[in-house]
Design an enzyme around this catalytic site. Structure first.
Site, mmCIF file in Angstrom:
data_model
loop_
_atom_site.group_PDB
_atom_site.id
_atom_site.type_symbol
_atom_site.label_atom_id
_atom_site.label_comp_id
_atom_site.label_asym_id
_atom_site.label_seq_id
_atom_site.Cartn_x
_atom_site.Cartn_y
_atom_site.Cartn_z
ATOM 1 N N HIS A 30 41.172 -23.051 -24.822
ATOM 2 C CA HIS A 30 40.138 -23.411 -25.907
ATOM 3 C C HIS A 30 39.286 -24.564 -25.403
ATOM 4 C CE1 HIS A 30 43.406 -26.307 -25.950
ATOM 5 N NE2 HIS A 30 42.432 -27.336 -26.402
ATOM 6 N N PHE B 295 41.501 -49.072 -6.634
ATOM 7 C CA PHE B 295 40.042 -49.184 -6.041
ATOM 8 C C PHE B 295 38.945 -48.704 -6.914
ATOM 9 C CE2 PHE B 295 36.281 -47.883 -3.366
ATOM 10 C CZ PHE B 295 35.842 -49.195 -2.824
ATOM 11 N N HIS C 293 12.933 -26.024 -16.461
ATOM 12 C CA HIS C 293 13.263 -27.404 -17.287
ATOM 13 C C HIS C 293 13.461 -27.328 -18.705
ATOM 14 C CE1 HIS C 293 12.768 -31.416 -17.836
ATOM 15 N NE2 HIS C 293 12.256 -31.205 -19.110
ATOM 16 N N GLY D 204 44.365 -33.204 -19.160
ATOM 17 C CA GLY D 204 44.435 -33.806 -20.546
ATOM 18 C C GLY D 204 44.508 -32.707 -21.720
ATOM 19 N N HIS E 229 46.646 -15.457 -25.383
ATOM 20 C CA HIS E 229 47.162 -16.850 -25.298
ATOM 21 C C HIS E 229 47.373 -16.838 -23.768
ATOM 22 C CE1 HIS E 229 49.946 -20.160 -26.247
ATOM 23 N NE2 HIS E 229 50.261 -20.116 -25.112
#
Ligand code: ZN
Ligand code: ZN
Length: 340
Positions: free
Chosen positions: A165, A307, A239, A158, A112
């Site tokens: 996680h 802005f 690529h 967020g 944790h």
């Protein structure tokens, strides 16, 4: 003198405000020092609480006889519902699709209190191997148009849960932003016959000033027209349009690169909040010569204000060249690769 710079891929303009330039140290957000326990009895992602998540879809090691290191489960509070059949309706000016989609959670470690920046390369490699397996599995589903793999670290980014996680969201449509970038890349390819990303990586490797590190398979850099301070990009040197095409050797190298870059940010900017995203071609563009997948790591050091919201233009107060030089200098353990 301030300078306006244009992003080669998105054509968006950014103001590099050197007059308001800040030293990297000025951007450090002081967190309250708090002790986090390696096991939290009420946390649904801690070992022993597996029954608090929907049934596990993937785990590493795969054998149930040993304890898991990484697990992938459906998100209990999913933004979209996987049991629906997507159906589109168009009524006058309004378009809708029912809420079909997939929303998974990848629990990156049983510990944790861990940070990805401080994990072993092997542990980060296991997280990436789970991403790849699930990514390739879902790419075969004809109902899915776009897959986004991302991580939110810290409040400003967020996160709602402390346990390390990341998440994967699959949607039945390609977002307008991704579609526009694909079209930009395609028209560049049509005009010049080159992948816009391969061209830019080559130029940056020649110029060196915005390079943070280079390994056998990846180049890490700040973008010339970086919209926010310390936004850091990891490009595969080979690529490839799709993240799903990454080889075993490349995954091991990417694990080392991601862990090193996150550790440099963790040490240099004192554990900043950040988001990372794997930006990859949607399955309808697999094998495309014009698109090139990459990882963007965006530290959340500044806030979007009027802005930015009103103009779609960002003001970056840190020169991308200064950010790259700062990150090159931050010493972290086991960082190999030029400039590390
Ligand atoms: Zn936990
Ligand atoms: Zn390319």
């Amino acid at each position: 003198m301030p300078e306006l710079r244009q992003n080669f891929f998105t054509k968006e303009w950014v103001i590099i405000a050197t007059e308001r330039a800040k030293r990297p140290e000025d951007l450090v957000v002081q967190h309250e020092a708090k002790e986090v326990a390696p096991f939290v009895p009420t946390c649904p992602f801690c070992p022993g609480n597996e029954s608090q998540t929907p049934p596990e879809l993937l785990r590493l090691p795969a054998s149930k006889s040993s304890s898991w290191q990484v697990r992938l489960v459906p998100n209990r509070f999913a933004a979209l519902a996987r049991e629906l059949e997507p159906s589109r309706t168009i009524h006058r000016s309004r378009r809708t699709i029912n809420g079909f989609g997939v929303h998974d959670v990848i629990v990156e470690t049983p510990d944790h209190s861990q940070f990805m920046a401080l994990m072993s390369d092997t542990q980060v490699g296991d997280v990436l191997r789970i991403y790849k397996t699930r990514y390739n599995e879902l790419s075969l589903d004809p109902r899915i148009a776009q897959l986004t793999i991302f991580k939110n670290h810290g409040h400003a980014a967020g996160t709602s849960l402390e346990h390390p996680h990341s998440q994967l969201v699959a949607t039945p449509v390609i977002s307008h932003q991704v579609r526009e970038r694909l079209q930009q890349a395609l028209s560049h390819y049509d005009e010049y016959g080159d992948c816009i990303f391969c061209q830019m990586v080559q130029e940056e490797l020649e110029e060196q000033t915005r390079i943070v590190m280079v390994t056998p398979h990846f180049a890490v850099m700040e973008l010339f027209a970086s919209a926010t301070p310390f936004s850091t990009y990891i490009y595969p040197l080979r690529h490839m349009a799709s993240f799903g095409d990454i080889s075993g050797a490349e995954i091991n190298d990417l694990a080392h690169v991601m862990r090193t870059v996150l550790a440099k940010l963790h040490v240099g900017l004192k554990n900043p909040d950040f988001n990372y995203t794997i930006r990859t071609a949607p399955s309808e563009c697999f094998g495309a010569k014009y698109f090139h997948w990459y990882v963007s790591i965006i530290p959340r050091l500044t806030r979007m204000a009027g802005f930015e919201l009103g103009s779609g233009m960002f003001i970056n107060t840190v020169l991308p060249e200064a950010a790259a030089a700062f990150l090159r200098e931050v010493k972290v353990e086991n960082a190999t690769g030029a400039g590390a």
